[in-house]
Design a protein around this motif. Structure first.
Motif, short mmCIF file in Angstrom:
data_model
loop_
_atom_site.label_atom_id
_atom_site.label_comp_id
_atom_site.label_asym_id
_atom_site.label_seq_id
_atom_site.Cartn_x
_atom_site.Cartn_y
_atom_site.Cartn_z
N SER A 55 0.81 -1.22 0.00
CA SER A 55 0.00 0.00 0.00
C SER A 55 0.84 1.27 0.00
CB SER A 55 -0.90 0.01 1.25
OG SER A 55 -0.09 0.09 2.41
N GLY A 56 2.11 1.13 0.36
CA GLY A 56 3.00 2.28 0.48
C GLY A 56 3.25 2.72 1.90
N SER A 57 2.55 2.13 2.85
CA SER A 57 2.78 2.46 4.26
C SER A 57 4.13 1.91 4.71
CB SER A 57 1.67 1.85 5.12
OG SER A 57 0.42 2.39 4.79
N ALA A 58 4.82 2.69 5.54
CA ALA A 58 6.14 2.29 6.02
C ALA A 58 6.07 1.94 7.50
CB ALA A 58 7.15 3.40 5.78
N TYR A 59 6.91 0.97 7.87
CA TYR A 59 7.01 0.49 9.24
C TYR A 59 8.49 0.49 9.62
CZ TYR A 59 2.46 -1.52 7.98
OH TYR A 59 1.18 -1.69 7.55
N TYR A 60 8.79 0.85 10.86
CA TYR A 60 10.19 0.95 11.28
C TYR A 60 10.42 0.28 12.62
CZ TYR A 60 10.29 4.49 7.63
OH TYR A 60 10.19 5.13 6.42
N SER A 61 11.64 -0.26 12.76
CA SER A 61 12.07 -0.75 14.06
C SER A 61 12.20 0.45 15.00
CB SER A 61 13.42 -1.44 13.92
OG SER A 61 13.99 -1.67 15.18
N PRO A 62 11.65 0.34 16.21
CA PRO A 62 11.75 1.48 17.15
C PRO A 62 13.17 1.93 17.41
CG PRO A 62 10.15 -0.14 17.93
CD PRO A 62 10.84 -0.76 16.75
N SER A 63 14.09 0.97 17.40
CA SER A 63 15.47 1.31 17.73
C SER A 63 16.16 2.10 16.61
CB SER A 63 16.26 0.04 18.04
OG SER A 63 16.33 -0.78 16.89
N LEU A 64 15.62 2.04 15.40
CA LEU A 64 16.24 2.71 14.26
C LEU A 64 15.36 3.78 13.63
CD1 LEU A 64 17.77 -0.43 12.52
CD2 LEU A 64 19.05 1.38 13.67
N LYS A 65 14.17 3.94 14.17
CA LYS A 65 13.16 4.79 13.53
C LYS A 65 13.65 6.21 13.28
CE LYS A 65 8.32 6.17 13.91
NZ LYS A 65 7.08 6.02 14.70
N SER A 66 14.42 6.74 14.23
CA SER A 66 14.84 8.14 14.11
C SER A 66 15.84 8.35 12.98
CB SER A 66 15.45 8.61 15.43
OG SER A 66 16.62 7.89 15.73
N ARG A 67 16.47 7.28 12.50
CA ARG A 67 17.51 7.41 11.47
C ARG A 67 17.14 6.74 10.16
NH1 ARG A 67 22.66 5.33 12.04
NH2 ARG A 67 22.04 3.61 13.45
N THR A 68 15.98 6.10 10.08
CA THR A 68 15.66 5.25 8.93
C THR A 68 14.49 5.82 8.13
OG1 THR A 68 16.37 3.33 10.22
CG2 THR A 68 15.10 2.89 8.24
N SER A 69 14.62 5.71 6.82
CA SER A 69 13.53 6.06 5.92
C SER A 69 13.48 5.03 4.80
CB SER A 69 13.71 7.45 5.35
OG SER A 69 12.68 7.76 4.43
N ILE A 70 12.29 4.50 4.53
CA ILE A 70 12.11 3.55 3.43
C ILE A 70 11.09 4.13 2.47
CG2 ILE A 70 11.40 1.23 2.78
CD1 ILE A 70 12.36 0.28 5.53
N SER A 71 11.44 4.15 1.20
CA SER A 71 10.55 4.67 0.17
C SER A 71 10.54 3.70 -1.01
CB SER A 71 11.02 6.06 -0.27
OG SER A 71 12.34 6.00 -0.78
N ARG A 72 9.73 4.01 -2.01
CA ARG A 72 9.65 3.11 -3.16
C ARG A 72 9.50 3.89 -4.45
NH1 ARG A 72 3.60 0.32 -2.85
NH2 ARG A 72 2.41 2.26 -3.12
N ASP A 73 9.88 3.23 -5.53
CA ASP A 73 9.72 3.73 -6.90
C ASP A 73 8.94 2.67 -7.65
OD1 ASP A 73 9.92 4.51 -9.52
OD2 ASP A 73 12.09 4.74 -9.52
N THR A 74 7.66 2.85 -7.74
CA THR A 74 6.82 1.80 -8.33
C THR A 74 7.06 1.65 -9.83
OG1 THR A 74 5.00 3.37 -8.58
CG2 THR A 74 5.03 2.02 -6.58
N SER A 75 7.48 2.72 -10.49
CA SER A 75 7.72 2.63 -11.94
C SER A 75 8.90 1.72 -12.26
CB SER A 75 7.93 4.01 -12.52
OG SER A 75 9.08 4.62 -11.97
N ASN A 76 9.86 1.64 -11.33
CA ASN A 76 11.01 0.78 -11.52
C ASN A 76 10.99 -0.47 -10.64
OD1 ASN A 76 12.62 2.20 -13.55
ND2 ASN A 76 12.79 3.82 -11.99
N ASN A 77 9.90 -0.63 -9.89
CA ASN A 77 9.73 -1.79 -9.00
C ASN A 77 10.91 -1.91 -8.03
OD1 ASN A 77 7.62 -3.63 -8.52
ND2 ASN A 77 8.87 -5.33 -9.29
N GLN A 78 11.19 -0.80 -7.37
CA GLN A 78 12.31 -0.73 -6.43
C GLN A 78 11.85 -0.13 -5.11
OE1 GLN A 78 14.91 1.85 -8.71
NE2 GLN A 78 16.12 0.12 -9.45
N PHE A 79 12.55 -0.48 -4.04
CA PHE A 79 12.37 0.23 -2.79
C PHE A 79 13.74 0.52 -2.20
CE2 PHE A 79 12.78 -3.31 0.33
CZ PHE A 79 12.64 -4.41 -0.51
#
Length: 124
Positions: A55-79
């Protein structure tokens, strides 16, 4: 389904680490899958870092949340993973993987598919 990690193998401390996972044989928007980043520091166990859902929703480990970002490029099927302010303790093999259950995941969760992993070393 195949996953392939790519990105720099060496990063300097305090910089941002960016890794991309390219998926083939299946779409990252197909319901209901969760596309994760996991890492394994030398001599330690697997650590789930975060995931992005079909769906595009992101989830993070609490211990890394402040430093982590996950995104996606659906046109290239990448995250993509971005980890900011890295230190030598972030040195690890980084994997991308697909899961079928909503995160978070423990170290023994059985993912459906894995990438081969990519070594990232953070220099001080």
């Amino acid at each position: 389904v195949q996953l392939q990690e790519s990105g720099p193998g060496l990063v300097k401390a305090s910089q941002t680490l960016s890794l991309t996972c390219t998926v083939s044989g299946g779409s990252i928007t197909t319901n209901y899958y969760y596309w994760s980043w996991i890492r394994q520091p030398p001599g330690k166990g697997l650590e789930w870092m975060g995931a992005i859902a079909s769906s595009g929703s992101a989830y993070y480990s609490p211990s890394l949340k402040s430093r982590t970002s996950i995104s996606r490029d659906t046109s290239n099927n990448q995250f993509t993973l971005q980890l900011t302010a890295v230190t030598p303790e972030d040195t690890a093999v980084y994997y991308c993987a697909r899961g079928s259950l909503p995160p978070p995941y423990g170290p023994r969760y059985e993912y459906d598919f894995w990438g081969q992993g990519t070594q990232v070393t953070v220099s001080s």
